[in-house]
Design a protein around this motif. Structure first.
Motif, PDB file in Angstrom:
ATOM      1  N   MET A  97       0.842  -1.176   0.000  1.00 40.32           N
ATOM      2  CA  MET A  97       0.000   0.000   0.000  1.00 40.32           C
ATOM      3  C   MET A  97       0.884   1.235   0.000  1.00 40.32           C
ATOM      4  O   MET A  97       1.917   1.271   0.647  1.00 40.32           O
ATOM      5  N   LYS A  98       0.440   2.241  -0.744  1.00 39.74           N
ATOM      6  CA  LYS A  98       1.183   3.492  -0.849  1.00 39.74           C
ATOM      7  C   LYS A  98       0.209   4.657  -0.740  1.00 39.74           C
ATOM      8  O   LYS A  98      -0.998   4.493  -0.905  1.00 39.74           O
ATOM      9  N   LEU A  99       0.764   5.825  -0.483  1.00 36.83           N
ATOM     10  CA  LEU A  99      -0.023   7.050  -0.447  1.00 36.83           C
ATOM     11  C   LEU A  99       0.261   7.835  -1.718  1.00 36.83           C
ATOM     12  O   LEU A  99       1.414   8.152  -2.003  1.00 36.83           O
ATOM     13  N   VAL A 100      -0.772   8.106  -2.482  1.00 37.43           N
ATOM     14  CA  VAL A 100      -0.623   8.927  -3.683  1.00 37.43           C
ATOM     15  C   VAL A 100      -1.256  10.285  -3.389  1.00 37.43           C
ATOM     16  O   VAL A 100      -2.339  10.367  -2.799  1.00 37.43           O
ATOM     17  N   ILE A 101      -0.532  11.352  -3.754  1.00 39.19           N
ATOM     18  CA  ILE A 101      -1.019  12.718  -3.585  1.00 39.19           C
ATOM     19  C   ILE A 101      -0.994  13.382  -4.952  1.00 39.19           C
ATOM     20  O   ILE A 101       0.020  13.344  -5.650  1.00 39.19           O
ATOM     21  N   VAL A 102      -2.110  13.983  -5.328  1.00 38.41           N
ATOM     22  CA  VAL A 102      -2.239  14.665  -6.614  1.00 38.41           C
ATOM     23  C   VAL A 102      -2.698  16.088  -6.348  1.00 38.41           C
ATOM     24  O   VAL A 102      -3.616  16.312  -5.556  1.00 38.41           O
ATOM     25  N   THR A 103      -2.049  17.046  -7.002  1.00 36.96           N
ATOM     26  CA  THR A 103      -2.480  18.438  -6.902  1.00 36.96           C
ATOM     27  C   THR A 103      -2.825  18.956  -8.289  1.00 36.96           C
ATOM     28  O   THR A 103      -2.209  18.557  -9.283  1.00 36.96           O
ATOM     29  N   ALA A 104      -3.813  19.848  -8.321  1.00 34.80           N
ATOM     30  CA  ALA A 104      -4.252  20.422  -9.594  1.00 34.80           C
ATOM     31  C   ALA A 104      -4.935  21.747  -9.329  1.00 34.80           C
ATOM     32  O   ALA A 104      -5.542  21.949  -8.261  1.00 34.80           O
ATOM     33  N   VAL A 105      -4.851  22.650 -10.300  1.00 32.01           N
ATOM     34  CA  VAL A 105      -5.595  23.901 -10.193  1.00 32.01           C
ATOM     35  C   VAL A 105      -7.087  23.591 -10.278  1.00 32.01           C
ATOM     36  O   VAL A 105      -7.499  22.539 -10.774  1.00 32.01           O
ATOM     37  N   GLU A 106      -7.875  24.512  -9.771  1.00 29.66           N
ATOM     38  CA  GLU A 106      -9.322  24.299  -9.675  1.00 29.66           C
ATOM     39  C   GLU A 106      -9.960  23.912 -11.008  1.00 29.66           C
ATOM     40  O   GLU A 106     -10.877  23.090 -11.047  1.00 29.66           O
ATOM     41  N   GLU A 107      -9.459  24.450 -12.101  1.00 29.96           N
ATOM     42  CA  GLU A 107     -10.034  24.177 -13.416  1.00 29.96           C
ATOM     43  C   GLU A 107      -9.970  22.703 -13.796  1.00 29.96           C
ATOM     44  O   GLU A 107     -10.737  22.227 -14.613  1.00 29.96           O
ATOM     45  N   PHE A 108      -9.031  21.961 -13.191  1.00 27.36           N
ATOM     46  CA  PHE A 108      -8.850  20.550 -13.528  1.00 27.36           C
ATOM     47  C   PHE A 108      -9.474  19.603 -12.510  1.00 27.36           C
ATOM     48  O   PHE A 108      -9.276  18.389 -12.594  1.00 27.36           O
ATOM     49  N   GLN A 109     -10.245  20.111 -11.571  1.00 23.65           N
ATOM     50  CA  GLN A 109     -10.808  19.258 -10.527  1.00 23.65           C
ATOM     51  C   GLN A 109     -11.635  18.109 -11.107  1.00 23.65           C
ATOM     52  O   GLN A 109     -11.440  16.949 -10.743  1.00 23.65           O
ATOM     53  N   ASN A 110     -12.535  18.414 -12.013  1.00 25.67           N
ATOM     54  CA  ASN A 110     -13.376  17.356 -12.601  1.00 25.67           C
ATOM     55  C   ASN A 110     -12.549  16.355 -13.396  1.00 25.67           C
ATOM     56  O   ASN A 110     -12.858  15.167 -13.418  1.00 25.67           O
ATOM     57  N   GLU A 111     -11.497  16.829 -14.056  1.00 24.67           N
ATOM     58  CA  GLU A 111     -10.630  15.934 -14.816  1.00 24.67           C
ATOM     59  C   GLU A 111      -9.910  14.965 -13.881  1.00 24.67           C
ATOM     60  O   GLU A 111      -9.783  13.777 -14.187  1.00 24.67           O
ATOM     61  N   VAL A 112      -9.432  15.470 -12.741  1.00 22.21           N
ATOM     62  CA  VAL A 112      -8.740  14.596 -11.790  1.00 22.21           C
ATOM     63  C   VAL A 112      -9.703  13.539 -11.262  1.00 22.21           C
ATOM     64  O   VAL A 112      -9.343  12.366 -11.142  1.00 22.21           O
ATOM     65  N   LEU A 113     -10.927  13.922 -10.992  1.00 21.01           N
ATOM     66  CA  LEU A 113     -11.925  12.950 -10.529  1.00 21.01           C
ATOM     67  C   LEU A 113     -12.129  11.849 -11.565  1.00 21.01           C
ATOM     68  O   LEU A 113     -12.218  10.668 -11.220  1.00 21.01           O
ATOM     69  N   LYS A 114     -12.163  12.225 -12.834  1.00 22.76           N
ATOM     70  CA  LYS A 114     -12.301  11.235 -13.911  1.00 22.76           C
ATOM     71  C   LYS A 114     -11.069  10.330 -13.979  1.00 22.76           C
ATOM     72  O   LYS A 114     -11.183   9.125 -14.212  1.00 22.76           O
ATOM     73  N   LEU A 115      -9.879  10.913 -13.782  1.00 23.19           N
ATOM     74  CA  LEU A 115      -8.650  10.126 -13.819  1.00 23.19           C
ATOM     75  C   LEU A 115      -8.622   9.113 -12.681  1.00 23.19           C
ATOM     76  O   LEU A 115      -8.228   7.957 -12.883  1.00 23.19           O
ATOM     77  N   PHE A 116      -9.035   9.535 -11.495  1.00 20.49           N
ATOM     78  CA  PHE A 116      -9.094   8.605 -10.362  1.00 20.49           C
ATOM     79  C   PHE A 116     -10.053   7.462 -10.671  1.00 20.49           C
ATOM     80  O   PHE A 116      -9.750   6.294 -10.405  1.00 20.49           O
ATOM     81  N   LYS A 117     -11.200   7.795 -11.232  1.00 24.12           N
ATOM     82  CA  LYS A 117     -12.184   6.762 -11.566  1.00 24.12           C
ATOM     83  C   LYS A 117     -11.621   5.794 -12.604  1.00 24.12           C
ATOM     84  O   LYS A 117     -11.761   4.586 -12.474  1.00 24.12           O
ATOM     85  N   SER A 118     -10.971   6.329 -13.627  1.00 24.85           N
ATOM     86  CA  SER A 118     -10.385   5.486 -14.678  1.00 24.85           C
ATOM     87  C   SER A 118      -9.282   4.585 -14.148  1.00 24.85           C
ATOM     88  O   SER A 118      -9.040   3.508 -14.685  1.00 24.85           O
ATOM     89  N   ALA A 119      -8.599   5.033 -13.096  1.00 30.48           N
ATOM     90  CA  ALA A 119      -7.530   4.238 -12.491  1.00 30.48           C
ATOM     91  C   ALA A 119      -8.062   3.279 -11.425  1.00 30.48           C
ATOM     92  O   ALA A 119      -7.278   2.613 -10.754  1.00 30.48           O
ATOM     93  N   ASN A 120      -9.381   3.226 -11.272  1.00 31.11           N
ATOM     94  CA  ASN A 120     -10.027   2.367 -10.273  1.00 31.11           C
ATOM     95  C   ASN A 120      -9.636   2.713  -8.845  1.00 31.11           C
ATOM     96  O   ASN A 120      -9.498   1.834  -7.989  1.00 31.11           O
ATOM     97  N   ILE A 121      -9.432   4.010  -8.602  1.00 32.27           N
ATOM     98  CA  ILE A 121      -9.199   4.492  -7.240  1.00 32.27           C
ATOM     99  C   ILE A 121     -10.516   5.099  -6.773  1.00 32.27           C
ATOM    100  O   ILE A 121     -10.865   6.220  -7.140  1.00 32.27           O
ATOM    101  N   ASP A 122     -11.247   4.309  -6.000  1.00 31.68           N
ATOM    102  CA  ASP A 122     -12.591   4.714  -5.589  1.00 31.68           C
ATOM    103  C   ASP A 122     -12.624   5.414  -4.238  1.00 31.68           C
ATOM    104  O   ASP A 122     -13.564   6.145  -3.946  1.00 31.68           O
ATOM    105  N   SER A 123     -11.627   5.174  -3.410  1.00 29.28           N
ATOM    106  CA  SER A 123     -11.583   5.788  -2.084  1.00 29.28           C
ATOM    107  C   SER A 123     -10.465   6.803  -2.041  1.00 29.28           C
ATOM    108  O   SER A 123      -9.287   6.454  -2.205  1.00 29.28           O
ATOM    109  N   PHE A 124     -10.823   8.057  -1.818  1.00 33.77           N
ATOM    110  CA  PHE A 124      -9.824   9.114  -1.744  1.00 33.77           C
ATOM    111  C   PHE A 124     -10.419  10.292  -0.987  1.00 33.77           C
ATOM    112  O   PHE A 124     -11.615  10.346  -0.734  1.00 33.77           O
ATOM    113  N   SER A 125      -9.574  11.221  -0.640  1.00 33.35           N
ATOM    114  CA  SER A 125      -9.988  12.443   0.042  1.00 33.35           C
ATOM    115  C   SER A 125      -9.491  13.637  -0.746  1.00 33.35           C
ATOM    116  O   SER A 125      -8.550  13.534  -1.539  1.00 33.35           O
ATOM    117  N   THR A 126     -10.126  14.783  -0.516  1.00 36.24           N
ATOM    118  CA  THR A 126      -9.702  16.014  -1.181  1.00 36.24           C
ATOM    119  C   THR A 126      -9.619  17.143  -0.165  1.00 36.24           C
ATOM    120  O   THR A 126     -10.229  17.084   0.897  1.00 36.24           O
TER     121      THR A 126
END
Length: 101
Positions: free
Chosen positions: A1-30
């Motif tokens: 198990m590892k900790l992944v941290i992703v940062t993005a400007v506000e404009e990319f928030q929805n894109e990051v959510l899609k990327l997490f979903k595509s990577a099958n990462i269903d549990s995360f915090s923001t």
């Protein structure tokens, strides 16, 4: 198990959510954060009653997940970043977890 941290400007928030979903990462915090690139600008805007916000509105996403999902996520982030025309790419880091409960 590892900790992944992703940062993005506000404009990319929805894109990051899609990327997490595509990577099958269903549990995360923001968390909402302010991103800074220039320390001199930060110092110029710091006062008791600043009229202009100093940082860029950004978001931090983090998840305790398995390496396979992280590899997929990083591949998707690299692909996304290769297509944008901004100097604010999505950033990601991975931290090993030695112990957890």
């Amino acid at each position: 198990m590892k900790l992944v941290i992703v940062t993005a400007v506000e404009e990319f928030q929805n894109e990051v959510l899609k990327l997490f979903k595509s990577a099958n990462i269903d549990s995360f915090s923001t968390s909402d954060i302010d991103g800074y690139k220039n320390i001199p600008n930060l110092l110029a805007t710091s006062s008791w009653f600043p009229s202009v916000k100093g940082g860029s509105e950004s978001h931090m996403f983090f998840s305790f997940t398995e390496e396979e999902q992280i590899e997929r996520l990083f591949h998707l982030i690299a692909e996304f970043n290769s297509k944008i025309e901004t100097n604010n790419p999505i950033r990601g880091v991975v931290l090993p977890i030695e112990k957890y409960i």
